[in-house]
Structures are given as C-alpha cells and as structure tokens.
Design a protein around this motif. Structure first.
Motif, PDB file in Angstrom:
ATOM      1  N   ALA A 121      33.152  12.030  64.852  1.00 32.19           N
ATOM      2  CA  ALA A 121      34.643  12.076  64.865  1.00 32.19           C
ATOM      3  C   ALA A 121      35.252  13.256  63.865  1.00 32.19           C
ATOM      4  CB  ALA A 121      35.054  10.602  64.037  1.00 32.19           C
ATOM      5  N   GLY A 122      34.526  13.522  62.928  1.00 35.34           N
ATOM      6  CA  GLY A 122      34.902  14.807  62.012  1.00 35.34           C
ATOM      7  C   GLY A 122      34.793  16.093  63.033  1.00 35.34           C
ATOM      8  N   LEU A 123      33.452  16.156  63.638  1.00 31.74           N
ATOM      9  CA  LEU A 123      33.473  17.288  64.351  1.00 31.74           C
ATOM     10  C   LEU A 123      34.544  17.294  65.506  1.00 31.74           C
ATOM     11  CD1 LEU A 123      29.571  17.596  64.632  1.00 31.74           C
ATOM     12  CD2 LEU A 123      31.144  19.238  63.849  1.00 31.74           C
ATOM     13  N   HIS A 152      45.309  25.626  75.975  1.00 34.95           N
ATOM     14  CA  HIS A 152      44.854  25.565  74.996  1.00 34.95           C
ATOM     15  C   HIS A 152      44.320  26.975  74.332  1.00 34.95           C
ATOM     16  CE1 HIS A 152      42.849  23.920  71.036  1.00 34.95           C
ATOM     17  NE2 HIS A 152      43.625  22.908  71.493  1.00 34.95           N
ATOM     18  N   LYS A 153      44.648  27.140  72.989  1.00 36.97           N
ATOM     19  CA  LYS A 153      44.018  28.572  72.638  1.00 36.97           C
ATOM     20  C   LYS A 153      42.724  28.630  72.294  1.00 36.97           C
ATOM     21  CE  LYS A 153      44.896  27.676  67.589  1.00 36.97           C
ATOM     22  NZ  LYS A 153      45.408  28.274  66.604  1.00 36.97           N
ATOM     23  N   HIS A 154      41.688  27.510  72.394  1.00 39.04           N
ATOM     24  CA  HIS A 154      40.556  27.543  72.256  1.00 39.04           C
ATOM     25  C   HIS A 154      39.681  27.009  73.415  1.00 39.04           C
ATOM     26  CE1 HIS A 154      41.239  26.506  67.913  1.00 39.04           C
ATOM     27  NE2 HIS A 154      40.838  27.927  68.054  1.00 39.04           N
ATOM     28  N   SER A 155      40.218  27.128  74.631  1.00 34.89           N
ATOM     29  CA  SER A 155      39.923  26.601  75.940  1.00 34.89           C
ATOM     30  C   SER A 155      38.499  27.602  76.414  1.00 34.89           C
ATOM     31  CB  SER A 155      40.774  26.733  76.909  1.00 34.89           C
ATOM     32  OG  SER A 155      40.352  26.412  78.198  1.00 34.89           O
ATOM     33  N   ASP A 156      38.743  28.886  76.099  1.00 30.90           N
ATOM     34  CA  ASP A 156      37.508  29.671  76.606  1.00 30.90           C
ATOM     35  C   ASP A 156      36.488  29.419  75.714  1.00 30.90           C
ATOM     36  OD1 ASP A 156      39.062  30.576  78.636  1.00 30.90           O
ATOM     37  OD2 ASP A 156      39.693  32.344  77.669  1.00 30.90           O
ATOM     38  N   GLN A 157      36.615  29.365  74.277  1.00 35.60           N
ATOM     39  CA  GLN A 157      35.501  29.170  73.528  1.00 35.60           C
ATOM     40  C   GLN A 157      34.783  27.748  73.644  1.00 35.60           C
ATOM     41  OE1 GLN A 157      38.306  30.247  70.401  1.00 35.60           O
ATOM     42  NE2 GLN A 157      36.643  31.414  69.474  1.00 35.60           N
ATOM     43  N   ALA A 158      35.576  26.810  74.050  1.00 30.45           N
ATOM     44  CA  ALA A 158      35.105  25.513  74.295  1.00 30.45           C
ATOM     45  C   ALA A 158      34.331  25.454  75.738  1.00 30.45           C
ATOM     46  CB  ALA A 158      36.218  24.557  74.440  1.00 30.45           C
ATOM     47  N   THR A 159      34.714  26.175  76.369  1.00 28.32           N
ATOM     48  CA  THR A 159      33.828  26.534  77.746  1.00 28.32           C
ATOM     49  C   THR A 159      32.570  27.076  77.385  1.00 28.32           C
ATOM     50  OG1 THR A 159      35.778  26.848  78.745  1.00 28.32           O
ATOM     51  CG2 THR A 159      33.971  27.266  79.982  1.00 28.32           C
ATOM     52  N   GLU A 160      32.616  28.169  76.522  1.00 30.67           N
ATOM     53  CA  GLU A 160      31.059  28.817  76.281  1.00 30.67           C
ATOM     54  C   GLU A 160      30.434  27.802  75.529  1.00 30.67           C
ATOM     55  OE1 GLU A 160      31.702  32.526  73.723  1.00 30.67           O
ATOM     56  OE2 GLU A 160      33.005  33.207  75.157  1.00 30.67           O
ATOM     57  N   LEU A 161      30.975  26.942  74.624  1.00 31.54           N
ATOM     58  CA  LEU A 161      30.126  26.104  73.800  1.00 31.54           C
ATOM     59  C   LEU A 161      29.460  25.037  74.560  1.00 31.54           C
ATOM     60  CD1 LEU A 161      29.192  25.190  70.888  1.00 31.54           C
ATOM     61  CD2 LEU A 161      31.262  24.179  70.570  1.00 31.54           C
ATOM     62  N   PHE A 189      38.117  25.293  63.598  1.00 32.42           N
ATOM     63  CA  PHE A 189      37.538  25.272  64.944  1.00 32.42           C
ATOM     64  C   PHE A 189      36.106  26.115  65.030  1.00 32.42           C
ATOM     65  CE2 PHE A 189      36.830  27.253  69.138  1.00 32.42           C
ATOM     66  CZ  PHE A 189      36.757  26.181  69.735  1.00 32.42           C
ATOM     67  N   GLN A 190      36.178  27.145  64.277  1.00 34.37           N
ATOM     68  CA  GLN A 190      34.918  28.174  64.209  1.00 34.37           C
ATOM     69  C   GLN A 190      33.634  27.384  63.905  1.00 34.37           C
ATOM     70  OE1 GLN A 190      34.567  30.512  66.136  1.00 34.37           O
ATOM     71  NE2 GLN A 190      36.455  30.966  66.640  1.00 34.37           N
ATOM     72  N   ASN A 191      34.062  26.684  62.648  1.00 29.70           N
ATOM     73  CA  ASN A 191      33.218  25.956  61.863  1.00 29.70           C
ATOM     74  C   ASN A 191      32.533  24.784  62.703  1.00 29.70           C
ATOM     75  OD1 ASN A 191      33.661  27.704  59.756  1.00 29.70           O
ATOM     76  ND2 ASN A 191      34.678  26.123  58.290  1.00 29.70           N
ATOM     77  N   GLY A 192      33.412  23.995  63.300  1.00 32.10           N
ATOM     78  CA  GLY A 192      33.153  23.004  63.994  1.00 32.10           C
ATOM     79  C   GLY A 192      31.852  23.456  65.194  1.00 32.10           C
ATOM     80  N   CYS A 193      32.284  24.451  65.826  1.00 32.14           N
ATOM     81  CA  CYS A 193      31.275  25.151  67.013  1.00 32.14           C
ATOM     82  C   CYS A 193      30.026  25.377  66.439  1.00 32.14           C
ATOM     83  CB  CYS A 193      32.104  26.246  67.444  1.00 32.14           C
ATOM     84  SG  CYS A 193      33.539  25.963  68.488  1.00 32.14           S
ATOM     85  N   GLU A 194      30.217  25.913  65.203  1.00 32.09           N
ATOM     86  CA  GLU A 194      28.929  26.501  64.729  1.00 32.09           C
ATOM     87  C   GLU A 194      28.154  25.278  64.537  1.00 32.09           C
ATOM     88  OE1 GLU A 194      29.249  29.127  61.429  1.00 32.09           O
ATOM     89  OE2 GLU A 194      27.174  28.810  60.867  1.00 32.09           O
ATOM     90  N   VAL A 195      28.634  24.114  63.741  1.00 31.58           N
ATOM     91  CA  VAL A 195      27.768  22.853  63.442  1.00 31.58           C
ATOM     92  C   VAL A 195      27.516  22.286  64.509  1.00 31.58           C
ATOM     93  CG1 VAL A 195      27.764  20.520  62.366  1.00 31.58           C
ATOM     94  CG2 VAL A 195      29.012  22.681  61.222  1.00 31.58           C
ATOM     95  N   VAL A 196      28.515  22.183  65.652  1.00 33.16           N
ATOM     96  CA  VAL A 196      28.043  21.563  66.895  1.00 33.16           C
ATOM     97  C   VAL A 196      26.672  22.238  67.651  1.00 33.16           C
ATOM     98  CG1 VAL A 196      28.721  21.251  69.359  1.00 33.16           C
ATOM     99  CG2 VAL A 196      30.263  20.579  67.544  1.00 33.16           C
ATOM    100  N   THR A 197      26.800  23.271  67.750  1.00 27.64           N
ATOM    101  CA  THR A 197      25.639  24.352  68.063  1.00 27.64           C
ATOM    102  C   THR A 197      24.472  24.045  67.253  1.00 27.64           C
ATOM    103  OG1 THR A 197      27.124  25.891  68.786  1.00 27.64           O
ATOM    104  CG2 THR A 197      24.981  26.618  68.865  1.00 27.64           C
ATOM    105  N   TRP A 233      33.083  24.514  55.898  1.00 27.81           N
ATOM    106  CA  TRP A 233      31.852  25.004  56.193  1.00 27.81           C
ATOM    107  C   TRP A 233      31.407  26.521  55.856  1.00 27.81           C
ATOM    108  CZ3 TRP A 233      27.352  22.991  57.670  1.00 27.81           C
ATOM    109  CH2 TRP A 233      26.248  23.631  58.323  1.00 27.81           C
ATOM    110  N   HIS A 234      32.242  27.353  56.180  1.00 24.05           N
ATOM    111  CA  HIS A 234      31.883  28.731  56.290  1.00 24.05           C
ATOM    112  C   HIS A 234      31.784  29.242  54.601  1.00 24.05           C
ATOM    113  CE1 HIS A 234      36.327  28.023  55.642  1.00 24.05           C
ATOM    114  NE2 HIS A 234      36.234  29.146  55.067  1.00 24.05           N
ATOM    115  N   VAL A 235      32.283  28.602  53.715  1.00 28.89           N
ATOM    116  CA  VAL A 235      32.007  28.897  52.184  1.00 28.89           C
ATOM    117  C   VAL A 235      30.750  28.486  51.662  1.00 28.89           C
ATOM    118  CG1 VAL A 235      34.445  29.606  51.869  1.00 28.89           C
ATOM    119  CG2 VAL A 235      33.609  27.019  51.541  1.00 28.89           C
ATOM    120  N   LEU A 236      30.094  27.318  52.309  1.00 31.64           N
ATOM    121  CA  LEU A 236      28.927  26.478  51.961  1.00 31.64           C
ATOM    122  C   LEU A 236      27.841  27.557  51.755  1.00 31.64           C
ATOM    123  CD1 LEU A 236      29.146  23.176  53.599  1.00 31.64           C
ATOM    124  CD2 LEU A 236      30.452  23.821  51.285  1.00 31.64           C
ATOM    125  N   THR A 237      26.927  27.345  50.723  1.00 30.49           N
ATOM    126  CA  THR A 237      25.823  27.894  50.575  1.00 30.49           C
ATOM    127  C   THR A 237      24.885  27.513  51.687  1.00 30.49           C
ATOM    128  OG1 THR A 237      24.704  26.532  49.012  1.00 30.49           O
ATOM    129  CG2 THR A 237      26.130  28.275  48.093  1.00 30.49           C
TER     130      THR A 237
END
Lengths: 139, 537
Positions: free
Chosen positions: B80-82, B122-131, B94-102, B59-63
């Motif tokens: 499911a992919g997300l 989990h290393k993404h616990s805080d970010q998941a909470t924010e999201l 993970f960051q890409n997934g968060c961006e698309v989910v938002t 996702w991050h390299v897509l135009t």
C-alpha cells in the motif's frame, strides 16, 4: 464479567419496579408515600452500585491498551505505564510536549532534545533536576 | 539502544494504537541516529501505509544497512505504501518507490503501474511503463529459475496475476496505445493464450500490428519460445507460421534449429509442412554450410519436413553434401533417401565414397532401398569396413543374411556357396554363434547333425570346440561320428584327449572318425604328446 453484573442489577431491580408501580397507583395516600420513601436508601445504594460499576468499567477500558484505536492520549498513558511514571512525571512530560508544541505528548518519548533545559521556558527550567532525571530514565 | 528506549520502541512498534505512526514519523526528523534506525524499523514493521510512505519518501537518504532493514522488515507488507509512493506527485518519492519495487520485485504493484502507464497525461506515465516492462522481465527470470534462493514466491501464480492485468490492458489498447504493454503481454503470454490467438487470427484487431511486430523482431527468448510454441499447436495460425518463416535473425534461427533438434512432434511436422519458404535461406548471413555441424543436421530436418519446393530442397541438400560438416552431410544423405529420382541416386552413390564414416554409413543405408546398381557389391565391400558405423549400416542392409535363413537354405547350397554365405552370415548376424550352439543342443538329431556341418562350413569348429567335444558323448552315434570328424580342424590338446577317448567308443563309426582325426593331428607335428597312430594303440 460486565454482562454478569448487569444481569444481577436487573434482577435486583425487578421487584423494586413492581413495587413502585403498585405504590404509584396509590400516590395520593400519604402513608403509602412514606412507605415508598422507606425504599429510597435501597434505590440509592443500587444507583451508587451502578455508578461504581460504570466508573470501574470506564477506567478498565481506558487502560486497556490492546483495543485498536487512534488515540494519542491513550498512547501517552501506555508509554507512561510501561516506564512506571508517576502522575507528576506524566504532568511534566505533558508540559514538555506543550512547550515544544509537539503534535502529541507521546512524541517526547522519542525526542531526547526536548529535555534540553536551556531551551525550555522559564517555569520549566526550575524543574531541571526532575527533567534530567526523566531524560536519564527514558533514554 | 538503552533498555528504556527499547521499551518505548517496542510499544510504538506493536501497539494497536495508530497514534504511534505519527510519533515514529516525527522521530525520523530528529538527529539521534539510534532513534532514527529504530523508528525506521518500527514504521516498516507496523502495518500502516502512511508510515511506510514516510520511510519510502526518505529511501534516498537511507544508508545501505537501513535499506536492508527496510527490505527485510517490510517484505510483503509495504504494497500500500509503495502504491502511494508510485502515485505520489513528489518526484523523489516516486523514484524511491520505483527503486524499491524493482529491488524487491513487487509484482503486486503491476496493476498500479499499468494504470499509470495507460494514463499518458500523468507525468510518470513513461517511467511507469518502463518499470512495468522491467518487472515482466524480472518475472521471466523467475520463471526460468533465475531467482534469489530465499524468494519463496511461486512464479507461476505471479505470472497468472500479472497476465490478468496485462490482458485487461490489451483490451483497453484503443484508449492508451501503449505498445510496450502489448509487448510485455506477448513476452509473458503463451501460445495457448486465447486472447493472443484471437489477436493473431484477426488482422483488424487493434493490437494485431503491435503483436506481429513483437513476434517478428523481439530477441527475447520467451517471445521466440512463444513463436516456436505455435508449431506445437493443433491448428496453428498461418499468421504465426508466416512470422516464423520470415524471421532471419541469428538468435531466432539458432533457437529454431535447436528446437527442431530436440525432436519434432507430429503436430510440429504438420505445421512445418505448411511453410513454403524460410527467409533465412535467402539471407547472405545464413549459408547452410556455415552453420555448426549440429545446426546443419537440424536444418536438414527442418527443410526436409517443410513445404519448400523440391528443386530448392535438392539444391540445398546437394550444396550441403558437398560443403557441409560430416553430420550435415550425413543428414543430407538421409534426407535424400526420401526423395525420388536420379538426381538423389547420383548424390547417394557419390556419398558412399565420402571420407567421413557417418556419411558413408548414411549413404550405404540408402543403397538397397533405392535399388541402386552395384549396391550388393558395395555392401559386401563395406561389411569389412574398418569403421563400425559403416559395418553396422552394411549389416542393416543385409538383413536376410541371418543364421535362421542360412540354416533353412543350407541343404540346397553347394559347398562353395555354403562357405561364402556362411562367411557373410558370420559378419552380418552377430548372434550367429549363439544360434548355432542352440542348434547343436537341439533335441532333433537331424538338427544337431546339420549344425555340425554348418559349423564346419562357417569355419566355426574351433570356436565351438567345447560344444563339439560334448557332442562326442551324444546319445546318437552318427552325431558322435560327425563331431569326431570335424574336430580334426581344431588341433588342440583338449580335442586330442577327447578324440583319444572317442577312439574307444562303442560305435565303430565313431572310432574310425576319431582315429582319422587323430591321424591328421599326428601329421601336424603339434609339439605336445604323441598323437594317435595305429601302432600306439
């Protein structure tokens, strides 16, 4: 269609089975054995018909691309069929996929770089004209 | 794209053979831009989570155009992919997934995010909470109509599902201690939520402190709305009412007053009466007189219906009556009307002299009810006020001066009292004229005669000249004579013509009355044709 054909075979075999049972009871009798042998051509014909039917069914299934599956070979055949590729072209594509060590032969359909002759092994370079022709056809 | 390549991509997109997905993923590694674009679209269109994950990991390299294709073709298909992207160990995926989910407000992922948020290891616990919190905020926007026009999802249904996930998380609070999730639950919840009420009612509940903290400090309009919603409940929790009374932030106070201004139900009034104090009254930043005009009026409504001490209420109303805006002063005056004692009486009498007509009107309405000395004189004075609002207030306080009452009492009054009361009735009863006309047309001769006298006493003969002229042809000669008599007070050409006809009436009494009236006209030098004289006949 397949089911109907199967039923016909069963109906045809019913009198044969009955007859064979009767014959076996009198197996010591040579004359009767000869009589049994007289039925061999019919049995052979029936067996051949069954084989032909199963072969036809297998071939039909093999080329039915609507069945859900995960079959790289079938996908390759589907793509070849869509592009009307003959057997030699298909063989050539398989060789190209193998030369580039592709995970599955269908990948050549989305890899134009696989058709660059200069990077190919010697035996494939001889097919330059056909490879270029195929590349032009697919891309 | 060439037709051949289109054929290839068409098959790879639509074939039911899952072997197509790895082929397309492989195509993403190539350098051909056309094939890359087509492979992206095909992968997203196919319902294959591995293909979706492959796209999301890039996702991050897509135009922007490619991203648009992904969002357009993948809408509603990529959950499911997300989910796999959010659970991926790879940081970028993970960051890409968060961006698309938002971007796509993928609320289906809420339970995954909550699970991640709850797992603090989990290393993404805080970010998941924010999201998760961000998604709740987006859902709130949707619930308030702030949504994309092409988004046809039903926010209420989504809210229900998200709330279910959050409620389960609330029940697991002891294990995860994620206050943010509790806040999200409160933000999205409603005062009718059984779980929320049970938490608020139970001080020993694990989430009690967090919920109370959220209710006490959140500036979210939804939390404030939720808090105000408790006012409308049958048996509102005292804890919720306490929070409501203790909040003194500007955002809350303004919304609270606005809520009150829209009208308070019986339940709200009952709950309000249980509140003994409002912290914002003691706050230096919330002086009643510094509120806007409307807010002052709403504040008076809140305070006068609350359970605050009467002395404190007197002081607040007095202060507002002296320093507030007109609407605030008027509301204070009205509120004082409901309070007993001399202190409100003095304040009301002072308010009668207020420069603002609305305040005068509010004070005038209290005068008679409170039986204040000099009330009648004040009412008679203000019935002639230049301001309609004041006159209306005075009229409303003089409801006994109606035409019906006047007609009933008329015979018992002296001439002077008839004139004085008649003038008052004209000012108080706006339908006096219509009622008198109805009386003039009454079947009863007695009533018609009285109506003619009343018209004279009220000085309405000229206004009723056409009705009086009609009475000149009344079947009863006494009515005709009375009408001819009073018409002398209406010196117009039409009246003169009618009286000249009446002068030849078959009744001598009518003739005499008509001639008398015509003689009065003759003495007036009216400027049109000769009035009746004895000689002209």
């Amino acid at each position: 269609m397949t089911e109907l054909f199967g039923r016909m075979l069963l109906l045809a075999e019913t009198p044969l089975v009955e007859y064979r049972s009767e014959a076996l009871r009198r197996v010591n009798n040579k004359a009767e054995f000869a009589e049994l042998m007289r039925l061999a051509p019919y049995a052979t014909a029936l067996a051949l018909a069954a084989i032909a039917f199963y072969a036809w069914n297998w071939f039909k299934k093999r080329n039915d691309f609507t069945i859900p599956c995960n079959d790289p070979q079938r996908l390759f055949r589907q793509l070849c069929a869509a592009h009307n590729l003959n057997l030699s072209s298909r063989r050539l594509l398989i060789e190209l996929a193998a030369a580039w060590e592709m995970a599955q032969p269908a990948a050549v359909f989305v890899t134009p770089s696989a058709f660059r002759v200069n990077d190919l092994p010697e035996h494939l370079r001889k097919e330059e004209a056909r490879i270029n022709e195929l590349a032009a056809k697919l891309f | 794209m060439t037709p051949s390549l289109e054929t290839t991509m068409g098959i790879l997109t639509h074939t039911r053979n899952d072997a197509a997905a790895p082929v397309l993923v492989g195509a993403l590694e190539g350098t051909d831009a056309v094939i890359f674009d087509a492979a992206i679209k095909a992968l997203v269109t196919r319902r294959n989570w591995a293909g979706h994950l492959a796209v999301l990991s890039r996702w991050h390299v897509l135009t922007p155009a490619q991203r648009e294709v992904v969002r357009e073709a993948g809408r509603g298909r990529m959950s499911a992919g997300l989910r796999d992207a959010l659970l991926a160990d790879d940081e970028q995926t993970f960051q890409n997934g968060c961006e698309v989910v938002t971007l796509d407000s993928e609320f289906d992922l809420m339970s995954t995010l909550i699970s991640l948020a709850e797992n603090r290891d989990h290393k993404h616990s805080d970010q998941a909470t924010e999201l998760a919190v961000r998604l709740v905020s987006l859902l709130n926007d949707m619930l308030h109509g702030r949504t994309a026009p092409d988004d046809r999802r039903d926010p209420a249904t989504i809210r229900r599902h998200v709330l279910e996930s959050l409620e389960r998380s609330v029940l697991r609070f002891r294990t995860h201690h994620r206050a943010e999730l509790i806040e999200a639950f409160v933000v999205l919840g409603s005062s009718s939520s059984g779980l929320l009420r049970s938490i608020i009612d139970d001080q020993h509940h694990a989430c009690y402190a967090t919920v109370m903290q959220t209710l006490s400090s959140s500036q979210s309009p939804d939390v404030i709305k939720l808090l105000l919603g408790f006012l409308e409940m049958e048996h509102a929790s005292m804890s919720a009412l306490t929070v409501l009374s203790r909040r003194s932030d500007v955002v809350f106070v303004k919304q609270f007053l606005d809520f009150a201004g829209r009208g308070l139900s019986d339940k709200a009034l009952k709950n309000l009466s249980r509140i003994r104090n409002f912290t914002w009254l003691d706050s230096a930043e919330h002086k009643l007189s510094e509120f806007s005009e409307l807010e002052q009026a709403h504040a008076v409504m809140v305070l006068s219906n609350s359970g605050i001490k009467q002395d404190q209420l007197y002081s607040l109303l007095e202060d507002l009556l002296k320093t507030g805006e007109p609407a605030g002063r008027a509301a204070s005056c009205m509120a004082l009307g409901a309070l007993p004692g001399d202190r409100p009486n003095h304040l009301i009498l002072a308010a009668v002299e207020d420069p603002a007509p609305v305040v005068q009107a509010a004070a005038i309405r209290q005068l008679r009810e409170r039986r204040l000395p000099g009330a009648m004189n004040l009412l008679l004075k203000y019935i002639d006020s230049p301001h309609e609002v004041v006159r209306a207030a005075a009229r409303d306080s003089l409801t006994e001066y109606t035409m019906e009452n006047y007609l009933q009492q008329f015979d018992t009054l002296s001439d002077e009292a008839r004139r004085a009361t008649g003038a008052l009735v004209r000012k108080v009863d706006h339908e006096a004229l219509e009622k008198l006309i109805a009386e003039l047309e009454s079947q009863s001769r007695k009533n018609r005669l009285k109506a003619i006298d009343v018209a004279e006493a009220m000085g309405l003969v000229c206004k009723l000249s056409s009705e009086m002229i009609e009475r000149l042809t009344d079947e009863d000669h006494l009515v005709r004579a009375a009408a001819a008599d009073v018409l002398q007070y209406c010196p117009t050409r039409e009246v003169q013509d009618a009286l000249e006809d009446a002068a030849s009436d078959r009744s001598s009494a009518v003739q005499s009355a008509a001639k008398n009236s015509l003689a009065v006209f003759a003495g007036m030098n009216l400027g049109w044709g000769p009035a009746y004289t004895e000689n002209s006949r």
